[in-house]
Design an enzyme around this catalytic site. Structure first.
Site, PDB file in Angstrom:
ATOM      1  N   SER A 721       5.113  48.609  46.166  1.00 40.82           N
ATOM      2  CA  SER A 721       6.135  49.104  46.912  1.00 40.82           C
ATOM      3  C   SER A 721       6.751  50.797  46.968  1.00 40.82           C
ATOM      4  O   SER A 721       6.984  51.287  48.215  1.00 40.82           O
ATOM      5  CB  SER A 721       7.582  48.177  46.554  1.00 40.82           C
ATOM      6  N   SER A 848      -0.224  41.405  49.566  1.00 43.59           N
ATOM      7  CA  SER A 848       0.572  42.299  49.116  1.00 43.59           C
ATOM      8  C   SER A 848       1.894  42.273  49.929  1.00 43.59           C
ATOM      9  O   SER A 848       3.002  42.422  49.705  1.00 43.59           O
ATOM     10  CB  SER A 848       0.081  43.815  49.251  1.00 43.59           C
ATOM     11  N   ASN A 851       3.615  39.256  48.654  1.00 41.32           N
ATOM     12  CA  ASN A 851       4.283  39.250  47.146  1.00 41.32           C
ATOM     13  C   ASN A 851       4.534  40.701  46.608  1.00 41.32           C
ATOM     14  O   ASN A 851       5.361  40.723  45.561  1.00 41.32           O
ATOM     15  CB  ASN A 851       3.291  38.770  46.418  1.00 41.32           C
ATOM     16  N   TYR A 852       4.351  41.733  47.192  1.00 47.88           N
ATOM     17  CA  TYR A 852       4.457  43.005  46.510  1.00 47.88           C
ATOM     18  C   TYR A 852       5.312  44.058  47.027  1.00 47.88           C
ATOM     19  O   TYR A 852       5.879  45.113  46.598  1.00 47.88           O
ATOM     20  CB  TYR A 852       3.275  43.410  46.123  1.00 47.88           C
ATOM     21  N   LEU A 853       5.261  44.171  48.430  1.00 48.66           N
ATOM     22  CA  LEU A 853       5.871  44.981  49.224  1.00 48.66           C
ATOM     23  C   LEU A 853       7.454  44.567  49.441  1.00 48.66           C
ATOM     24  O   LEU A 853       7.683  43.417  50.304  1.00 48.66           O
ATOM     25  CB  LEU A 853       5.153  45.175  50.654  1.00 48.66           C
TER      26      LEU A 853
END
Length: 893
Positions: A721, A848, A851-853
DNA sequence: ACCATGACTTGGCCGGATTTTG
DNA sequence: CAAAATCCGGCCAAGTCATGGT
């Protein structure tokens, strides 16, 4: 401007007073753009709207139908509510370590992540040998030793006010939208109706307190879980016992009790009445009840009020002015999962269970054994078909697959079956039959396909939704997994094993106490066994008529629970690994998921405050005398810098991939002077652990001392992030929306690379590349031609003939030059496309993004840059990230 | 301390739907 | 308009991490 205003208005109308339109525009630089943007927003919203509002006829009949409190095993709740460790008490002791002297271990190579699935991966990390071992104190190149994101990131805006963006905003969107469309009371499941009444003032004539007076027995009857509550001791402390009942009878961990007596199976009506009464209070856990006064946040449904913090009104008008309380360290957000206390996830939960795959339809096509057709029972044929269908796949070349398959198939064939050896089997008749079927399906007309689809939808519709605390929410995976042959990833030891068909008796349902038990759509096994002979069936059919307990006897779930400390709606045992479960959860768009998603990102943001200290600390510990400390330091470093996964221990019967803590010595190869090459997927297992003093729980325990709630995976989220936030802010230069989108994709790509999100190269990739190259060459040819024409034109000569000898139009030099420039631009664009294509051939961006950003980074950026959010998030992401949509444009991660 | 279990998140593929291209 | 390319959602495998028992 006018246009925009108009659109907004329209949208507002469309969606009801205080619903918040998904419009990010703050000004209208381009009316057109705005309009389309608005249009898009609107439509997606409306859809949402419809879905939510769609009348649900089944719900009713279903509810109505379960007149009998179906008895599965009514098991008293199992676990006591987990006591969440308070994220709230940051210990800053460690984090204050001096940050500046980070070891200088140069890292050129692309970081990437740990585990790979069967994908060859080589990681090179210029990790100065000292870094891993000896440790040297000084650092000369500050940039280099900053892990990942740190290198990219400039200073964090100290002012980071947004930080606070506090909870109340959180589920705004979702919540606001949903309750309101429960309007027609009729479609509401019983319990949700009741709940609403409860809050408002109750027509059921039961106050909260009435419950206390209710005789114990009555209650016992209703939920059928008599055993616990009958205990005398419970009578005394009745209140608490009752309140926690669902959530916290610790002693009953896994009560696989035999069916508890079902008090009044045949007193249908009385049960009903009692049920009503009980509803009022019983289903509200005590914690919640007590909370009522204070926890404004929670309020189960219905009090759809205006003053919700972060409600659209304030937002529309005051995007800017919303300054946030930097509620330092977020103690709250992680402490009080906004709802009630002690691990409670919901108060009422209503759903319709799961849907099963259709039963097997035998096709009767005979396979050959030793060249001769063989008769198979439907069960045998089913499994044979699973295999036959895979004839043309690479699994056929995997002995492990074949062996596992044969072992399981043999069990179904029986010991003395004709078929003894897989090698003598010829499945091609079945394979060909299957190909034909596929072909047929493809040939169906669009209308037929559509009809089929609708049919399916109709059947599934009622399973798609659950009602959680009065809010209609999508269910994620309501379809029970069909039987098939297991395909693990990579060289999985269990590949080819039969994944058996799941029956109702395999399934455990979790549902609100007062919700009707979902109708079980197909016969459960026990019932069938039970009624083996005709006489019994006769007897029972009479009973059935008489007391109408058909569903109780013939259709039955394995177990019913009422555990509101968990979010799953159902589960069954994984047929491949009997130690694992397959869960049915709510969809990603649900409030519950959104909530925890947000918490995840908040935790990652918290790491921001600690990261320098943590990095300093582990750098220092590279040189520690204590091996454990040293290993922890290096491991943390790898996790931070390379975004490695934690790497839990795995059993031998699982795929053999490694993560940080499971790295083997063979995974690692030092390359002097200061490069450490890490290869994932070493040969066989059994090598020595690189970190022999370490496992994930020790590592995480250590991390938790550095920051409350810190675990290995938080680093991944954090680095992903922060990288996005950083790159966006640095690289967005203005210009067209399209260019900005490119910037975003570029940043997204970086993140995917950091996290090592891989994908397999598409089959047609090389073909596509060649074609691109050809096109580029062709265009280059065109340019050349144009150039000669240009020189000729300048000299007043006509252009050369075409290749096929036809004359070309005579163009003036200006036009030619323009054309050349045009073509060149085209070429450049294609070159760029080619490059990104090549770049991304093994990189998957989706993971991503999902799930990640932190979506708030994206949303805020879109607002600032006036990029329509739909350019970045597709429909499902928009739904999933509803909770992030009203973020302040100034938000920084 | 260690291990088994349970619950929940993450990851990549596949096939159908949609969009782009020729 | 068909074929190709791309997008997308579903699927289900494989991770992470907490907890509770021993």
């Amino acid at each position: 401007m006018a246009l925009e205003a108009f659109d907004k208005q329209k949208m507002v109308d469309d969606m009801d007073e205080d619903d918040e339109p998904l419009v990010f525009k703050r000004s209208s630089s381009s009316a057109k753009k705005n309009q389309s943007n608005a249009e898009a927003n609107k439509s997606s919203f409306q859809k949402h709207d419809q879905q939510l509002g769609r009348p649900k006829p089944e719900a009713r009949s279903l509810n109505g139908q379960s007149t009998i409190p179906q008895k599965g095993k009514m098991i008293p709740p199992s676990k006591s509510p987990p006591v969440k460790s308070p994220l709230a008490t940051p210990k800053s002791s460690n984090s204050s370590a001096m940050a500046s002297s980070i070891k200088s271990s140069e890292v050129n190579s692309k970081p990437s992540t740990s585990v790979s699935h069967a994908k060859q991966q080589i990681k090179e990390e210029k990790l100065s040998t000292e870094a891993a071992g000896e440790h040297s104190e000084d650092s000369d190149d500050p940039e280099d030793n900053k892990p990942l994101s740190a290198r990219l990131s400039t200073s964090f805006p100290k002012t980071n006010s947004n930080h606070g963006n506090k909870r109340p905003n959180a589920s705004n969107l979702g919540q606001k939208l949903k309750p309101k469309r429960e309007d027609s009371d009729d479609e509401k499941p019983l319990s949700s109706k009741i709940q609403v009444k409860n809050n408002v003032g109750s027509s059921t004539s039961k106050s909260y307190y009435s419950d206390e007076k209710k005789p114990l027995l009555a209650k016992t009857n209703q939920n059928g879980s008599a055993s616990m509550e009958m205990k005398p001791s419970n009578i005394i402390k009745k209140r608490p016992a009752d309140g926690f009942n669902s959530a916290s009878q610790p002693s009953l961990k896994k009560p696989k009790l035999p069916d508890t007596p079902t008090p009044n199976k045949n007193k249908v009506s009385s049960v009903k009445v009692e049920k009503k009464e009980e509803d009022d209070e019983d289903h509200i856990p005590i914690s919640q009840r007590m909370k009522k006064p204070t926890s404004s946040d929670k309020k189960p449904s219905s009090v759809k009020n205006l003053t919700r913090p972060g409600s659209s009104i304030s937002k529309k008008t005051t995007m800017k002015s919303k300054k946030f309380v930097k509620n330092s360290k977020y103690s709250k957000s992680s402490k009080l999962p906004p709802s009630s206390g002690e691990g409670q996830k919901w108060t009422t939960l209503v759903h319709n269970g799961v849907i099963f795959p259709p039963p097997y339809k035998p096709h009767g096509v005979k396979m050959l054994y030793k060249g001769k057709p063989v008769d198979l029972t439907p069960e045998q044929e089913e499994v044979a078909t699973m295999y036959a269908v895979m004839l043309e796949t690479e699994y056929m070349s995997k002995p492990q697959f074949k062996e596992n398959f044969m072992t399981d198939w043999r069990k179904i064939l029986g010991k003395n079956h004709t078929i003894q050896s897989l090698d003598l089997c010829d499945f091609t008749p079945i394979y060909e039959w299957h190909q034909k079927e596929k072909e047929k399906k493809k040939q169906m007309s669009t209308d037929e396909k559509k009809a089929l689809k609708e049919e399916k939808l109709k059947q599934e519709e009622k399973y798609m939704w659950a009602v959680v605390d009065g809010v209609r929410e999508k269910v994620g995976n309501f379809r029970v997994e069909p039987p098939g042959l297991f395909r693990g990833r990579g060289e999985h030891p269990k590949m080819g094993k039969l994944k058996k068909r799941i029956r109702p008796s395999d399934i455990t349902i979790n549902i609100g106490k007062d919700a009707p038990i979902p109708e079980c759509p197909i016969p459960g096994e026990r019932a069938i066994l039970f009624l083996e002979n005709i006489q019994e069936q006769l007897v029972f059919s009479i009973l059935v008529v008489k007391i109408n307990i058909l569903d109780v006897i013939f259709f039955r779930w394995g177990e019913i629970r009422h555990d509101n400390t968990v979010t799953w709606l159902a589960y069954w045992i994984d047929p491949i690994n009997s130690r694992e479960f397959k869960y049915v959860f709510l969809a990603a768009s649900s409030t519950l998921k959104g909530q925890s998603d947000k918490e995840k990102y908040e935790k990652a943001r918290l790491l921001k405050e600690y990261i320098l200290g943590i990095r300093a600390a582990y750098t220092k510990d590279f040189g520690s005398k204590e091996p454990t400390k040293k290993q922890i330091a290096v491991a943390t470093y790898l996790i931070d810098k390379l975004a490695l996964r934690a790497g839990n221990e795995k059993d031998d019967d699982e795929a053999d991939t490694v993560g940080c803590c499971t790295l083997k010595v063979e995974n690692v190869e030092p390359v002097p002077p200061n490069i450490l090459k890490i290869l994932f997927l070493p040969g066989k297992k059994g090598g020595d652990d690189l970190f022999d003093k370490l496992d994930t729980s020790k590592l995480n325990a250590h991390l938790k001392e550095l920051m409350p709630g810190l675990t290995a995976k938080v680093f991944r989220t954090y680095n992903a992030s922060i990288t996005l936030d950083d790159m966006l802010s640095k690289e967005t230069k203005g210009g067209e929306v399209a260019e900005k989108v490119v910037v975003y994709q570029h940043a997204n790509k970086q993140v995917a690379i950091i996290c090592n999100h891989q994908r397999s190269v598409s089959k047609s990739h090389s073909a596509q590349m060649t074609r691109l190259n050809e096109k580029i060459d062709e265009l280059k040819g065109v340019v050349e031609e144009l150039k000669t024409d240009l020189t000729r034109a300048k000299k007043g000569k006509p252009p050369l003939k075409n290749a096929d000898g036809k004359p070309k139009r005579n163009m003036n030099p200006d036009a030619l030059e323009r054309k050349i420039a045009q073509t060149n631009a085209k070429i450049e664009k294609m070159e760029r496309d080619k490059e990104t294509k090549e770049d991304l051939k093994t990189v998957a961006l989706g993971t991503s993004k999902i799930n990640y950003l932190d979506p708030r980074i994206t949303v805020a950026w879109c607002k600032r840059q006036e990029v329509p959010i739909e350019k970045i998030f597709n429909k499902s992401l928009l739904a999933k990230f509803a909770w992030a949509m009203d973020v302040d444009p100034g938000f920084r991660f």
